[in-house]
Write a protein that holds these residues in place. Structure first.
Motif, PDB file in Angstrom:
ATOM      1  N   UNK A   1       0.811  -1.227   0.000  1.00 26.96           N
ATOM      2  CA  UNK A   1       0.000   0.000   0.000  1.00 26.96           C
ATOM      3  C   UNK A   1       0.841   1.272   0.000  1.00 26.96           C
TER       4      UNK A   1
ATOM      5  N   UNK B   1      -9.263   4.978  -1.272  1.00 29.84           N
ATOM      6  CA  UNK B   1     -10.536   5.266  -0.592  1.00 29.84           C
ATOM      7  C   UNK B   1     -10.358   5.436   0.904  1.00 29.84           C
ATOM      8  N   UNK B   2      -9.231   4.983   1.473  1.00 28.70           N
ATOM      9  CA  UNK B   2      -9.031   5.128   2.913  1.00 28.70           C
ATOM     10  C   UNK B   2      -8.683   6.547   3.300  1.00 28.70           C
ATOM     11  N   UNK B   3      -8.285   7.370   2.300  1.00 29.62           N
ATOM     12  CA  UNK B   3      -7.893   8.735   2.651  1.00 29.62           C
ATOM     13  C   UNK B   3      -9.105   9.580   2.993  1.00 29.62           C
ATOM     14  N   UNK B   4      -8.893  10.504   3.923  1.00 32.56           N
ATOM     15  CA  UNK B   4      -9.987  11.360   4.335  1.00 32.56           C
ATOM     16  C   UNK B   4     -10.394  12.312   3.240  1.00 32.56           C
TER      17      UNK B   4
ATOM     18  N   UNK C   1      -3.129   2.799   7.891  1.00 35.12           N
ATOM     19  CA  UNK C   1      -4.209   3.708   7.479  1.00 35.12           C
ATOM     20  C   UNK C   1      -5.073   3.142   6.352  1.00 35.12           C
ATOM     21  N   UNK C   2      -4.527   2.210   5.566  1.00 38.04           N
ATOM     22  CA  UNK C   2      -5.264   1.682   4.412  1.00 38.04           C
ATOM     23  C   UNK C   2      -6.048   0.419   4.757  1.00 38.04           C
ATOM     24  N   UNK C   3      -6.129   0.069   6.025  1.00 33.75           N
ATOM     25  CA  UNK C   3      -6.949  -1.058   6.433  1.00 33.75           C
ATOM     26  C   UNK C   3      -7.945  -0.558   7.481  1.00 33.75           C
TER      27      UNK C   3
ATOM     28  N   UNK D   1     -11.961   3.554   8.373  1.00 32.89           N
ATOM     29  CA  UNK D   1     -10.515   3.657   8.224  1.00 32.89           C
ATOM     30  C   UNK D   1      -9.932   4.549   9.315  1.00 32.89           C
TER      31      UNK D   1
ATOM     32  N   UNK E   1      -7.948   6.976   9.632  1.00 35.55           N
ATOM     33  CA  UNK E   1      -7.842   8.433   9.528  1.00 35.55           C
ATOM     34  C   UNK E   1      -9.115   9.142   9.986  1.00 35.55           C
ATOM     35  N   UNK E   2     -10.212   8.414  10.049  1.00 36.20           N
ATOM     36  CA  UNK E   2     -11.457   9.034  10.485  1.00 36.20           C
ATOM     37  C   UNK E   2     -11.646   8.941  11.994  1.00 36.20           C
TER      38      UNK E   2
END
Lengths: 257, 246
Positions: free
Chosen positions: A177, A254-257, B88-90, B125, B127-128
């Motif tokens: 990733x 898609x995981x980014x805010x 962060x990507x999981x 995720x 970051x939220x």
């Protein structure tokens, strides 16, 4: 007052701007062609006719698909080996110092030289053509991926180690990733680079594909043919971007805010 | 797991660039008893994280021994780092599931999420999440591996006091449900007294054990800030050496 406001708002919509710029381009082309009135620059309509004729006759799909196959083969090989080498060099400082010179040399050999040498050494065969493209592309991938591998997050790697992720899990969930943006960047610049090189490879030593066709048109001084094939090729590359690369990008971000 | 002995004779960081070699730990030796909650208290930057990394097996470049070692059935470690270190990507759930060793059922995650009031957040995720939530996820991940020793490296730093208190009590509740040994690093003496069975004071440089002091306030009384404060005052009065650390 209000209609003009609305118009201004519309001006800013990207779709309108895209369409307008495309229309302007066609307009300029048409204007220049009418003004010159020469075989050297046929108007858009003439090119469109040639394009249609070539598609219907099956000539264009045949040569285009052969070139795309070569593109796919050389691109996959270059990406696969480039990623592997890039990760190793990015993670191992000694190896990186050792091979850095090789990379600089490879990066600076002109594409034409590799192509000619490959044909001389291995003959005018398919594998020599593919190899020539791979050699041209490989160092770029290595350099990009190496940059990504150098900046891997040490904290996350430690976390993976303390929770006994193992090699496979660490690669899939921690390393990949982080490399993804670099892989996408290598893919984009790679496609742009490869398809330009591939035409030269075909022009010099193959009897099919876009490069060969363009060579033929050149000898016949058929500018409409050249432009028609160019448009088809650009359209296909654009389609790859919109249908394949963009969705891939969005999915992985898609995981980014 | 009966008890673990941590005996580090020497940990020296080699010279790097302009920096000279730096001895971080010398002659540090203590025992962590079964199901004991130990707080390591010492000034910031004294090498506590280095110590935890050695115990976690992340740093093997030291002289000394952690027993039992790998031949004797090394303790399973759950490590809560100073920053949450979530991928962060999981999603929250994936982050916990990835750390699970084989043989631990997925349902563990559900009960831990429920215990930490995070069931609604499991498909989000990281970051939220707020910092307090991320910290809780990191604690869940450490609990989920069913560790013999839980290492916590100042896990409540930079949380506002009410959130810190809430996460602290959630941590204690989990620990009471699933007892195991805990090494909790902090530089906040009040926090240490509230949590620990025993305090180990560390001094530096190089880091070594200054003194070990059991906390004899009954757990039920520890919500009472006056009791904690009284213990703290007495501690400082009886052990003047400690005062220099704080």
């Amino acid at each position: 007052m209000s209609p003009s406001l609305q118009l201004r708002a519309n001006w800013h919509s990207p779709r309108v701007l895209h369409t307008l710029s495309l229309l302007l381009f066609l307009g300029l082309w048409q204007g220049l062609a009418s003004y010159l009135n020469s075989m050297a620059l046929p108007p858009p309509v003439a090119v469109a006719e040639v394009l249609w004729r070539e598609i219907v006759s099956g000539q264009l799909p045949h040569h285009l698909s052969i070139t795309l196959l070569r593109l796919l083969a050389s691109f996959s090989i270059a990406m696969l080996f480039g990623c592997a080498i890039g990760i190793v060099l990015g993670r191992n400082r000694q190896l990186d110092y050792f091979f850095d010179n090789w990379l600089v040399i490879l990066l600076n050999i002109p594409a034409l030289v590799t192509i000619i040498l490959c044909y001389i050494w291995f003959g005018l065969v398919e594998s020599a053509a593919i190899l020539a493209v791979v050699i041209n592309k490989l160092p770029n991938v290595v350099v990009t991926i190496r940059e990504g591998a150098r900046t891997l997050d040490q904290d996350l790697l430690e976390m993976a180690r303390s929770y006994h992720f193992g090699r496979r899990k660490t690669f899939l969930h921690v390393v990949w990733p982080q490399l993804h943006p670099f892989v996408m960047s290598a893919t984009r610049t790679g496609l742009a680079l490869i398809w330009k090189i591939i035409l030269v490879v075909e022009l010099l030593g193959r009897s099919d594909g876009m490069g060969y066709q363009l060579h033929l048109f050149f000898q016949l001084f058929d500018v409409a043919g050249i432009l028609a094939y160019t448009i088809a090729f650009v359209a296909v590359i654009q389609l790859i971007e919109v249908l394949l690369l963009k969705p891939l990008d969005e999915r992985s971000q898609r995981w980014r805010r | 797991m009966t008890e673990v002995r941590i005996d580090i004779q020497d940990k020296t960081f080699p010279a790097a660039g302009d920096a000279r070699p730096h001895q971080a730990i010398a002659g540090l030796d203590f025992i962590l008893h079964s199901n004991e909650f130990v707080c390591l208290v010492g000034p910031s930057g004294c090498g506590k994280t280095t110590l935890l990394n050695i115990i976690a097996g992340l740093d093997r470049d030291f002289r000394g021994k952690i027993t039992p070692d790998e031949q004797g059935g090394a303790p399973r470690i759950g490590y809560v780092f100073q920053n949450p270190r979530l991928l962060p990507w999981r999603t929250v759930r994936e982050n916990i599931a990835l750390a699970l060793p084989e043989g631990i059922p997925d349902s563990t995650i559900d009960s831990l999420l429920a215990a930490m009031n995070l069931s609604d957040m499991q498909h989000v995720y990281p970051e939220r999440l707020s910092l307090g939530m991320s910290r809780r996820v990191a604690i869940i991940r450490a609990f989920a591996v069913d560790p013999d020793i839980l290492l916590l490296d100042e896990p409540f730093v930079s949380l506002d006091p009410p959130t810190a208190r809430q996460v602290r009590s959630l941590l204690l509740r989990l620990w009471e449900q699933r007892p195991h040994s805990i090494l909790f690093v902090t530089h906040d003496l009040r926090e240490a007294i509230t949590l620990a069975d025993r305090l180990i004071f560390l001094n530096a440089p190089p880091m070594h054990v200054l003194s070990e002091i059991p906390v004899d306030i009954p757990r039920a009384d520890r919500d009472d800030e006056a009791a904690v404060e009284a213990f703290r005052q007495q501690l400082i009065a009886n052990h003047p050496k400690i005062k220099t650390l704080l």
